[in-house]
Write an enzyme that holds these catalytic residues in place. Sequence first.
Site, PDB file in Angstrom:
ATOM      1  N   GLU A   1       0.855  -1.036  -0.060  1.00  0.00           N
ATOM      2  CA  GLU A   1       0.029  -0.101  -0.172  1.00  0.00           C
ATOM      3  C   GLU A   1       0.813   1.340   0.127  1.00  0.00           C
ATOM      4  O   GLU A   1       0.487   2.215  -0.692  1.00  0.00           O
ATOM      5  CB  GLU A   1      -0.868  -0.141   1.415  1.00  0.00           C
ATOM      6  CG  GLU A   1      -2.042   0.944   1.271  1.00  0.00           C
ATOM      7  CD  GLU A   1      -2.923   1.218   2.416  1.00  0.00           C
ATOM      8  OE1 GLU A   1      -2.647   0.192   3.319  1.00  0.00           O
ATOM      9  OE2 GLU A   1      -3.644   2.076   2.654  1.00  0.00           O
TER      10      GLU A   1
ATOM     11  N   LYS B   1      -7.966  -4.993  21.670  1.00  0.00           N
ATOM     12  CA  LYS B   1      -8.155  -5.997  20.694  1.00  0.00           C
ATOM     13  C   LYS B   1      -9.436  -6.764  21.018  1.00  0.00           C
ATOM     14  O   LYS B   1     -10.152  -7.333  20.264  1.00  0.00           O
ATOM     15  CB  LYS B   1      -7.183  -7.083  20.901  1.00  0.00           C
ATOM     16  CG  LYS B   1      -5.816  -6.592  20.431  1.00  0.00           C
ATOM     17  CD  LYS B   1      -5.785  -6.669  18.906  1.00  0.00           C
ATOM     18  CE  LYS B   1      -4.302  -6.336  18.581  1.00  0.00           C
ATOM     19  NZ  LYS B   1      -4.384  -5.787  17.100  1.00  0.00           N
TER      20      LYS B   1
ATOM     21  N   GLU C   1     -11.615  -4.445  19.309  1.00  0.00           N
ATOM     22  CA  GLU C   1     -11.414  -4.507  17.585  1.00  0.00           C
ATOM     23  C   GLU C   1     -12.048  -5.698  17.233  1.00  0.00           C
ATOM     24  O   GLU C   1     -12.976  -5.568  16.064  1.00  0.00           O
ATOM     25  CB  GLU C   1     -10.031  -4.669  17.519  1.00  0.00           C
ATOM     26  CG  GLU C   1      -9.945  -4.484  16.094  1.00  0.00           C
ATOM     27  CD  GLU C   1      -8.278  -4.922  15.695  1.00  0.00           C
ATOM     28  OE1 GLU C   1      -7.729  -5.668  16.446  1.00  0.00           O
ATOM     29  OE2 GLU C   1      -7.760  -4.093  14.676  1.00  0.00           O
TER      30      GLU C   1
ATOM     31  N   GLU D   1     -17.913  -4.335  11.621  1.00  0.00           N
ATOM     32  CA  GLU D   1     -17.487  -4.833   9.992  1.00  0.00           C
ATOM     33  C   GLU D   1     -16.430  -5.714  10.075  1.00  0.00           C
ATOM     34  O   GLU D   1     -15.815  -6.258   8.909  1.00  0.00           O
ATOM     35  CB  GLU D   1     -16.635  -3.355   9.653  1.00  0.00           C
ATOM     36  CG  GLU D   1     -15.377  -2.727  10.213  1.00  0.00           C
ATOM     37  CD  GLU D   1     -15.810  -1.897  11.558  1.00  0.00           C
ATOM     38  OE1 GLU D   1     -16.843  -2.097  12.057  1.00  0.00           O
ATOM     39  OE2 GLU D   1     -14.852  -1.064  11.688  1.00  0.00           O
TER      40      GLU D   1
ATOM     41  N   CYS E   1       3.372  -3.043  22.081  1.00  0.00           N
ATOM     42  CA  CYS E   1       2.545  -3.913  22.404  1.00  0.00           C
ATOM     43  C   CYS E   1       3.028  -4.468  24.038  1.00  0.00           C
ATOM     44  O   CYS E   1       2.273  -4.763  24.895  1.00  0.00           O
ATOM     45  CB  CYS E   1       2.339  -4.906  21.454  1.00  0.00           C
ATOM     46  SG  CYS E   1       1.764  -4.243  19.939  1.00  0.00           S
TER      47      CYS E   1
END
Lengths: 623, 157
Positions: free
Chosen positions: A309, A392, A395, A400, A550
């Site tokens: 990307e 998370k 998430e 979606e 993290c």
Amino acid sequence: MEKELRSPVAQRPMNVEDPVSKTGIGAQISVELNGVKLKVDMGKSILDVCRDNNVYIPTLCYHEDLCIAGNCRMCMVEVEGMRTLQAACAFPITSPIKIKTFSDKVRKARKHTADLLLSEHYGECYSCVRNNNCELQTIARECGVDSYEFGHVCEPRFEIDSSSHAVIRDMDKCILCRRCVRTCIDLQEVGVLEAINRGYDTKISTFMDKPLADVICINCGQCINRCPTGALHANDPSDEIWKAIEDPTKHVVMQTAPSPRAAIGEEFGLPAGTSMTGQLNTAIKRMGFDMVFDTNFTADLTIMEEGTELLNRLKKALVDKDENVKLPQFTSCSPGWVKFIEHFYPEKLDYLSTAKSPQQMFGAVIKTFYAKEAGIDPKDIVTVALMPCAAKKFECNRPEMNSSGYKDVDYGLTTREMAKMIREAGLKLPDLPKTNFDEPFGDASGAGLIFGATGGVMEAALRTVYELVTGRPVPFEGLNIDVCRGMKGIKEAKVKLENCKDEFSYLEGVELKFIVAHGTANANHVMKMLIKGELEGYHFVEIMACPGGCIGGGGQPIPTSELIRKLRAKAIYAEESTMPVRKSHENPRIKFIYNNFLTDGPGGKLSHELLHTEYVKRGKYIE
Amino acid sequence: MCETGKLLRNEFIGELVKKMGNERKSLLPILQEIQKKYHYIDEHSQQVVADLLNIHPVEVNSVISFYAFLYDAPRGRNIVRVCKNIVCEFHGSKGIAKALSDELGIEFDQTTEDGRVTLEYANCFGMCDKSPSILINDKIHEKVSKETALKLIRELK
């Protein structure tokens, strides 16, 4: 690029400017600590001096990541000549003083303070998630609390707020130390929690006392890591996971992220920075999970997608001179950061990479590719993600995130909850033999592993992008891009692309400039730079919502501190340096999946369906 | 709140911030002005203030909840505050409080159904020498008796 402090002067960390000479006149002060004569640096707090000299002082509201509050009064010491006891954490030494840390007056006062804290605390220790890891419990023991001198709360007074997918607030356990307030406002600059009302009625609350799910919370869970009691804890799905394991019709698949492996040992009494990868795999298999996969595999996949990307955006900007291309590209692996930008900078969402986080990519891959390969109906697959992260949990519950046709990841499990499950299963993690991850996602590259520490995504991406473009490995000693590493809030670096391959000739001579930031306070600063136009000429920005990346995530073992985070990062980098494959694009499994499943390559149509996502413009107004 | 209400408040608060500055120290004067105009500081206004001063809504909420004279929920048109300081209590403030409460048919911290009066306790007006004292809106009434207090609140519109 140092971050300017937003908090008012009174709330900033107490710093006395360094004297010019550390040994000159006025730089050192003679103090007497419990009768021992010492020379200490000007401006050091009594608490720091005591810690340097192995004198223990109990603290509660003090946390080394946060500014000084001085409100719990646990650290009181006697300073000769002063009428009242002084809070050691908030007393900078600027003149010769005599300090007593355990005189009769001090001990009595501390015990009373502890008793008073307990008189407001609904202490149901046996049923509390923080049993045996609670700072209030420890203090009660250390201060010799032997009765509830000022009474005790026997009935819950507050309703537990479990509206959020990530963080649960139980205000009955709160002792008003305001660590969560300072974490949320100063450390993360999100500002969900504050003290409301006054005096006896004070409590920690959200905006207008709304449920946590309805306010601008990014679910980072940093408040959980800093709460001294069980007032804040993560939403624990372990019961449902046990149920799925017991269910013979379910195929339960675990994916483990790199950071929990470097930290879970702490839950079993090992020192910080002990890597437990192999033992953890054994434990997970023995607990009855059908498969254990390595999230690093999809970390590699993320690099392929995100790197592609980035190259596409660069091409559009440099070759097609497309004005609408947004550069720099921001990483999107950190769900806390994604929600942060959705709330605070919704107009800048186009800068975010559309690639999903490794967790969600794996969910989608497991319920499509793996389900087909293994011949299992995806509706019978339960995917669990072991993550260092509270966000998370949010998430995986985003509506979606169902590109496989099912909920891609069923449960997000934190390191702490994993440790709890391992204890429930009666396993002694440090004593277990090591095993490898299961096929077909058994191999991952070192690049995926270092995702766990701040700068890791950037380092992994550079290794791949540089090599894709030039055909040569990235020009850093042993592939270690040291500028990306370390705990500095905002890191900046550049790499020049020379002798590019023919298809990337438009990148010839381009200096790739990138920024690495961790903690949303630093992210906020970077976003302000973007708005001011100071990021002109930058290409790639890595942002992690939690301090340290993290490894310092909101689901990691408690306590946390910069030293602990550094040790965990060190464990990850040490493990990485011995890996046979250290670049994402060289991972044989990555080649396999692009040859056999995502056949139209990185950024292709199927990739876009399964591995990319869209973001929601949330804004910061609550209706 | 309707969109028009929101726009009106946005405009009003925008003007205030322009006048008083967007620093943290302007927070209290801004809140006082909003309260003066709208009688309480609604959720939307709190968020607008936070946005313009570059602080968090919950911090604005925290300040409002700290100060007894700032409200985040609608109150009556008139606010009657009875001092509960010990000196006023010696001079019969409890009796006055009960009389007011009975007359209006509400407890303290409640508002009459028609929205005419809100009853509140206050800690001290600094009027101990002229106690018992009550505060009706912005006006202090000294050495009140039950009868005068009742007369005063009956006159309220």
